[in-house]
Design a protein around this motif. Sequence first.
Motif, mmCIF file in Angstrom:
data_model
loop_
_atom_site.group_PDB
_atom_site.id
_atom_site.type_symbol
_atom_site.label_atom_id
_atom_site.label_comp_id
_atom_site.label_asym_id
_atom_site.label_seq_id
_atom_site.Cartn_x
_atom_site.Cartn_y
_atom_site.Cartn_z
ATOM 1 N N SER A 147 0.810 -1.218 0.000
ATOM 2 C CA SER A 147 0.000 0.000 0.000
ATOM 3 C C SER A 147 0.846 1.273 0.000
ATOM 4 N N VAL A 148 2.138 1.169 0.297
ATOM 5 C CA VAL A 148 3.033 2.334 0.296
ATOM 6 C C VAL A 148 3.388 2.681 -1.148
ATOM 7 N N ALA A 149 3.137 3.917 -1.530
ATOM 8 C CA ALA A 149 3.429 4.356 -2.897
ATOM 9 C C ALA A 149 4.925 4.595 -3.069
ATOM 10 N N ALA A 150 5.491 3.983 -4.097
ATOM 11 C CA ALA A 150 6.908 4.168 -4.420
ATOM 12 C C ALA A 150 7.090 3.985 -5.917
ATOM 13 N N VAL A 151 8.011 4.740 -6.490
ATOM 14 C CA VAL A 151 8.334 4.620 -7.910
ATOM 15 C C VAL A 151 9.844 4.600 -8.074
ATOM 16 N N ARG A 152 10.298 4.124 -9.226
ATOM 17 C CA ARG A 152 11.734 4.135 -9.514
ATOM 18 C C ARG A 152 12.257 5.561 -9.408
ATOM 19 N N GLY A 153 13.444 5.681 -8.827
ATOM 20 C CA GLY A 153 14.053 6.990 -8.675
ATOM 21 C C GLY A 153 13.801 7.629 -7.319
ATOM 22 N N ASP A 154 12.843 7.099 -6.552
ATOM 23 C CA ASP A 154 12.621 7.615 -5.200
ATOM 24 C C ASP A 154 13.874 7.399 -4.359
ATOM 25 N N VAL A 155 14.011 8.178 -3.298
ATOM 26 C CA VAL A 155 15.151 8.057 -2.391
ATOM 27 C C VAL A 155 14.675 7.487 -1.059
ATOM 28 N N LEU A 156 15.305 6.400 -0.640
ATOM 29 C CA LEU A 156 15.017 5.761 0.640
ATOM 30 C C LEU A 156 16.232 5.946 1.537
ATOM 31 N N THR A 157 15.999 6.474 2.733
ATOM 32 C CA THR A 157 17.086 6.696 3.685
ATOM 33 C C THR A 157 16.868 5.821 4.908
ATOM 34 N N ILE A 158 17.883 5.000 5.213
ATOM 35 C CA ILE A 158 17.829 4.093 6.354
ATOM 36 C C ILE A 158 19.054 4.371 7.210
ATOM 37 N N ALA A 159 18.827 4.766 8.462
ATOM 38 C CA ALA A 159 19.923 5.028 9.404
ATOM 39 C C ALA A 159 20.990 5.941 8.807
ATOM 40 N N GLY A 160 20.564 6.972 8.098
ATOM 41 C CA GLY A 160 21.498 7.932 7.522
ATOM 42 C C GLY A 160 22.107 7.526 6.193
ATOM 43 N N ASN A 161 21.809 6.327 5.709
ATOM 44 C CA ASN A 161 22.326 5.859 4.418
ATOM 45 C C ASN A 161 21.258 6.020 3.351
ATOM 46 N N ALA A 162 21.581 6.716 2.275
ATOM 47 C CA ALA A 162 20.620 6.995 1.216
ATOM 48 C C ALA A 162 20.779 6.007 0.065
ATOM 49 N N PHE A 163 19.639 5.542 -0.437
ATOM 50 C CA PHE A 163 19.583 4.618 -1.565
ATOM 51 C C PHE A 163 18.567 5.136 -2.576
ATOM 52 N N GLU A 164 18.781 4.805 -3.840
ATOM 53 C CA GLU A 164 17.808 5.103 -4.883
ATOM 54 C C GLU A 164 17.032 3.833 -5.202
ATOM 55 N N VAL A 165 15.726 3.967 -5.387
ATOM 56 C CA VAL A 165 14.898 2.822 -5.755
ATOM 57 C C VAL A 165 15.152 2.523 -7.230
ATOM 58 N N ALA A 166 15.754 1.357 -7.505
ATOM 59 C CA ALA A 166 16.101 0.970 -8.870
ATOM 60 C C ALA A 166 15.015 0.117 -9.513
ATOM 61 N N GLU A 167 14.267 -0.603 -8.687
ATOM 62 C CA GLU A 167 13.268 -1.536 -9.204
ATOM 63 C C GLU A 167 12.263 -1.819 -8.094
ATOM 64 N N ILE A 168 11.040 -2.111 -8.488
ATOM 65 C CA ILE A 168 10.005 -2.483 -7.526
ATOM 66 C C ILE A 168 9.483 -3.850 -7.914
ATOM 67 N N GLN A 169 9.554 -4.793 -6.975
ATOM 68 C CA GLN A 169 9.105 -6.167 -7.228
ATOM 69 C C GLN A 169 7.940 -6.479 -6.310
ATOM 70 N N SER A 170 6.841 -6.918 -6.910
ATOM 71 C CA SER A 170 5.679 -7.322 -6.133
ATOM 72 C C SER A 170 5.538 -8.829 -6.233
ATOM 73 N N ASP A 171 5.263 -9.464 -5.101
ATOM 74 C CA ASP A 171 5.132 -10.919 -5.117
ATOM 75 C C ASP A 171 3.682 -11.378 -5.113
#
Length: 88
Positions: free
Chosen positions: A52-76
Motif C-alpha cells: 500500500s506504500v506508494a513508491a516509484v523508480r528513482g525515489d530516495v530511501l534513507t535508512i539510518a542515515g544511508n541513502a539509496f535510490e529505488v532501482a526496481e520495484i518487485q511485487s510478489d
Amino acid sequence: MAFTENPLAFFGDFGVDATLNTGAVRGIFVSPYGEAFGFVAGSRPGFLLASSVAAVRGDVLTIAGNAFEVAEIQSDGTAIKTLVLEDI
C-alpha cells in the motif's frame, strides 16, 4: 487462496524505520551477499514494505542515515513488495 495475514504486524516486529522521499515508512532491510564464479562478489540491497506504500523508480530511501535510490520495484502478489536499492 488470498493472502490474509497483516503485514503491519510483521514489520512491527522485525522492521526498521526509514524515510521514503520525505515520508516515514517501516519495513525490513535486506542486503543479501552474492558471489559469482568465485571472484565477483557484491550485494543488492532491498527493502520489504507493505504494497500500500506508494513508491516509484528513482525515489530516495534513507535508512539510518544511508541513502539509496529505488532501482526496481518487485511485487510478489501478496501485501508485500520489495524495493530493489542502489547506493547513491
